[in-house]
Design a protein around this motif. Structure first.
Motif, PDB file in Angstrom:
ATOM      1  N   LEU A 109       0.838  -1.198   0.000  1.00 45.07           N
ATOM      2  CA  LEU A 109       0.000   0.000   0.000  1.00 45.07           C
ATOM      3  C   LEU A 109       0.876   1.251   0.000  1.00 45.07           C
ATOM      4  O   LEU A 109       0.613   2.203  -0.735  1.00 45.07           O
ATOM      5  CB  LEU A 109      -0.927  -0.022   1.224  1.00 45.07           C
ATOM      6  N   TRP A 110       1.937   1.252   0.783  1.00 50.39           N
ATOM      7  CA  TRP A 110       2.839   2.398   0.834  1.00 50.39           C
ATOM      8  C   TRP A 110       3.611   2.554  -0.472  1.00 50.39           C
ATOM      9  O   TRP A 110       3.883   3.669  -0.905  1.00 50.39           O
ATOM     10  CB  TRP A 110       3.789   2.274   2.011  1.00 50.39           C
ATOM     11  N   ASP A 111       3.947   1.429  -1.111  1.00 48.21           N
ATOM     12  CA  ASP A 111       4.609   1.500  -2.419  1.00 48.21           C
ATOM     13  C   ASP A 111       3.680   2.153  -3.446  1.00 48.21           C
ATOM     14  O   ASP A 111       4.115   2.968  -4.258  1.00 48.21           O
ATOM     15  CB  ASP A 111       5.017   0.110  -2.904  1.00 48.21           C
ATOM     16  N   ASP A 112       2.395   1.784  -3.399  1.00 44.93           N
ATOM     17  CA  ASP A 112       1.412   2.394  -4.297  1.00 44.93           C
ATOM     18  C   ASP A 112       1.328   3.899  -4.046  1.00 44.93           C
ATOM     19  O   ASP A 112       1.232   4.696  -4.977  1.00 44.93           O
ATOM     20  CB  ASP A 112       0.029   1.774  -4.114  1.00 44.93           C
ATOM     21  N   HIS A 113       1.359   4.300  -2.778  1.00 43.73           N
ATOM     22  CA  HIS A 113       1.303   5.721  -2.418  1.00 43.73           C
ATOM     23  C   HIS A 113       2.515   6.451  -3.008  1.00 43.73           C
ATOM     24  O   HIS A 113       2.377   7.506  -3.618  1.00 43.73           O
ATOM     25  CB  HIS A 113       1.268   5.883  -0.900  1.00 43.73           C
ATOM     26  N   ALA A 114       3.688   5.864  -2.819  1.00 48.89           N
ATOM     27  CA  ALA A 114       4.920   6.487  -3.311  1.00 48.89           C
ATOM     28  C   ALA A 114       4.930   6.592  -4.834  1.00 48.89           C
ATOM     29  O   ALA A 114       5.538   7.508  -5.394  1.00 48.89           O
ATOM     30  CB  ALA A 114       6.139   5.696  -2.832  1.00 48.89           C
ATOM     31  N   ALA A 115       4.226   5.688  -5.491  1.00 52.42           N
ATOM     32  CA  ALA A 115       4.170   5.697  -6.955  1.00 52.42           C
ATOM     33  C   ALA A 115       3.096   6.652  -7.479  1.00 52.42           C
ATOM     34  O   ALA A 115       2.883   6.744  -8.678  1.00 52.42           O
ATOM     35  CB  ALA A 115       3.913   4.292  -7.471  1.00 52.42           C
ATOM     36  N   GLY A 116       2.415   7.352  -6.555  1.00 55.49           N
ATOM     37  CA  GLY A 116       1.411   8.333  -6.952  1.00 55.49           C
ATOM     38  C   GLY A 116       0.067   7.737  -7.337  1.00 55.49           C
ATOM     39  O   GLY A 116      -0.712   8.370  -8.038  1.00 55.49           O
ATOM     40  N   GLN A 117      -0.209   6.533  -6.863  1.00 55.96           N
ATOM     41  CA  GLN A 117      -1.444   5.853  -7.231  1.00 55.96           C
ATOM     42  C   GLN A 117      -2.603   6.128  -6.270  1.00 55.96           C
ATOM     43  O   GLN A 117      -3.648   5.509  -6.406  1.00 55.96           O
ATOM     44  CB  GLN A 117      -1.193   4.347  -7.335  1.00 55.96           C
ATOM     45  N   HIS A 118      -2.422   7.021  -5.329  1.00 49.47           N
ATOM     46  CA  HIS A 118      -3.488   7.311  -4.356  1.00 49.47           C
ATOM     47  C   HIS A 118      -4.091   8.695  -4.608  1.00 49.47           C
ATOM     48  O   HIS A 118      -4.044   9.587  -3.771  1.00 49.47           O
ATOM     49  CB  HIS A 118      -2.953   7.213  -2.925  1.00 49.47           C
ATOM     50  N   ASP A 119      -4.660   8.852  -5.777  1.00 50.17           N
ATOM     51  CA  ASP A 119      -5.349  10.094  -6.110  1.00 50.17           C
ATOM     52  C   ASP A 119      -6.722   9.726  -6.643  1.00 50.17           C
ATOM     53  O   ASP A 119      -6.833   9.254  -7.775  1.00 50.17           O
ATOM     54  CB  ASP A 119      -4.559  10.870  -7.165  1.00 50.17           C
ATOM     55  N   PRO A 120      -7.754   9.832  -5.861  1.00 53.13           N
ATOM     56  CA  PRO A 120      -7.868  10.479  -4.558  1.00 53.13           C
ATOM     57  C   PRO A 120      -7.223   9.648  -3.443  1.00 53.13           C
ATOM     58  O   PRO A 120      -6.941   8.476  -3.642  1.00 53.13           O
ATOM     59  CB  PRO A 120      -9.378  10.579  -4.347  1.00 53.13           C
ATOM     60  N   PRO A 121      -7.020  10.266  -2.254  1.00 52.26           N
ATOM     61  CA  PRO A 121      -6.390   9.585  -1.134  1.00 52.26           C
ATOM     62  C   PRO A 121      -7.122   8.292  -0.753  1.00 52.26           C
ATOM     63  O   PRO A 121      -8.336   8.204  -0.844  1.00 52.26           O
ATOM     64  CB  PRO A 121      -6.464  10.595   0.011  1.00 52.26           C
ATOM     65  N   VAL A 122      -6.355   7.306  -0.340  1.00 52.22           N
ATOM     66  CA  VAL A 122      -6.893   6.023   0.112  1.00 52.22           C
ATOM     67  C   VAL A 122      -7.046   6.078   1.625  1.00 52.22           C
ATOM     68  O   VAL A 122      -6.086   6.391   2.337  1.00 52.22           O
ATOM     69  CB  VAL A 122      -5.972   4.863  -0.319  1.00 52.22           C
ATOM     70  N   GLU A 123      -8.243   5.778   2.111  1.00 47.02           N
ATOM     71  CA  GLU A 123      -8.559   5.933   3.539  1.00 47.02           C
ATOM     72  C   GLU A 123      -7.659   5.117   4.460  1.00 47.02           C
ATOM     73  O   GLU A 123      -7.265   5.589   5.517  1.00 47.02           O
ATOM     74  CB  GLU A 123     -10.021   5.543   3.771  1.00 47.02           C
ATOM     75  N   VAL A 124      -7.309   3.895   4.077  1.00 38.67           N
ATOM     76  CA  VAL A 124      -6.516   3.031   4.967  1.00 38.67           C
ATOM     77  C   VAL A 124      -5.019   3.291   4.877  1.00 38.67           C
ATOM     78  O   VAL A 124      -4.250   2.697   5.622  1.00 38.67           O
ATOM     79  CB  VAL A 124      -6.803   1.537   4.687  1.00 38.67           C
ATOM     80  N   CYS A 125      -4.585   4.178   4.008  1.00 38.46           N
ATOM     81  CA  CYS A 125      -3.167   4.481   3.869  1.00 38.46           C
ATOM     82  C   CYS A 125      -2.752   5.517   4.917  1.00 38.46           C
ATOM     83  O   CYS A 125      -3.303   6.613   4.969  1.00 38.46           O
ATOM     84  CB  CYS A 125      -2.873   5.005   2.463  1.00 38.46           C
ATOM     85  N   LEU A 126      -1.747   5.162   5.718  1.00 40.89           N
ATOM     86  CA  LEU A 126      -1.276   6.084   6.756  1.00 40.89           C
ATOM     87  C   LEU A 126      -0.536   7.276   6.174  1.00 40.89           C
ATOM     88  O   LEU A 126      -0.361   8.296   6.847  1.00 40.89           O
ATOM     89  CB  LEU A 126      -0.351   5.339   7.732  1.00 40.89           C
ATOM     90  N   LEU A 127      -0.076   7.187   4.931  1.00 38.26           N
ATOM     91  CA  LEU A 127       0.682   8.264   4.321  1.00 38.26           C
ATOM     92  C   LEU A 127      -0.198   9.292   3.635  1.00 38.26           C
ATOM     93  O   LEU A 127       0.241  10.408   3.371  1.00 38.26           O
ATOM     94  CB  LEU A 127       1.679   7.685   3.319  1.00 38.26           C
ATOM     95  N   CYS A 128      -1.432   8.922   3.303  1.00 37.78           N
ATOM     96  CA  CYS A 128      -2.335   9.861   2.653  1.00 37.78           C
ATOM     97  C   CYS A 128      -2.850  10.880   3.680  1.00 37.78           C
ATOM     98  O   CYS A 128      -3.086  10.531   4.831  1.00 37.78           O
ATOM     99  CB  CYS A 128      -3.541   9.133   2.044  1.00 37.78           C
ATOM    100  N   PRO A 129      -3.032  12.138   3.236  1.00 39.10           N
ATOM    101  CA  PRO A 129      -3.529  13.170   4.168  1.00 39.10           C
ATOM    102  C   PRO A 129      -4.979  12.963   4.530  1.00 39.10           C
ATOM    103  O   PRO A 129      -5.717  12.302   3.926  1.00 39.10           O
ATOM    104  CB  PRO A 129      -3.343  14.464   3.390  1.00 39.10           C
TER     105      PRO A 129
END
Length: 56
Positions: free
Chosen positions: A36-56
């Motif tokens: 999940l964090w790798d997906d975030h770092a790759a910019g795949q969380h737009d819009p933010p993913v609720e369960v991701c601790l890195l998303c605002p």
């Protein structure tokens, strides 16, 4: 009958209760949280993913 039981670690992720072999995770986090964090770092969380601790 012989059964080999492997010790499992409970994920340290907030709200994550997955169990995994210690050598499969990193610093107490399970492979699913790490992916999940790798997906975030790759910019795949737009819009933010609720369960991701890195998303605002």
């Amino acid at each position: 009958m012989s059964v080999l039981l492997e010790e499992l670690t409970v994920c340290a992720g907030d709200g994550c209760t997955r169990r995994f072999p210690d050598d499969a995770g990193w610093e107490g986090y399970c492979p699913s949280c790490l992916a999940l964090w790798d997906d975030h770092a790759a910019g795949q969380h737009d819009p933010p993913v609720e369960v991701c601790l890195l998303c605002p």
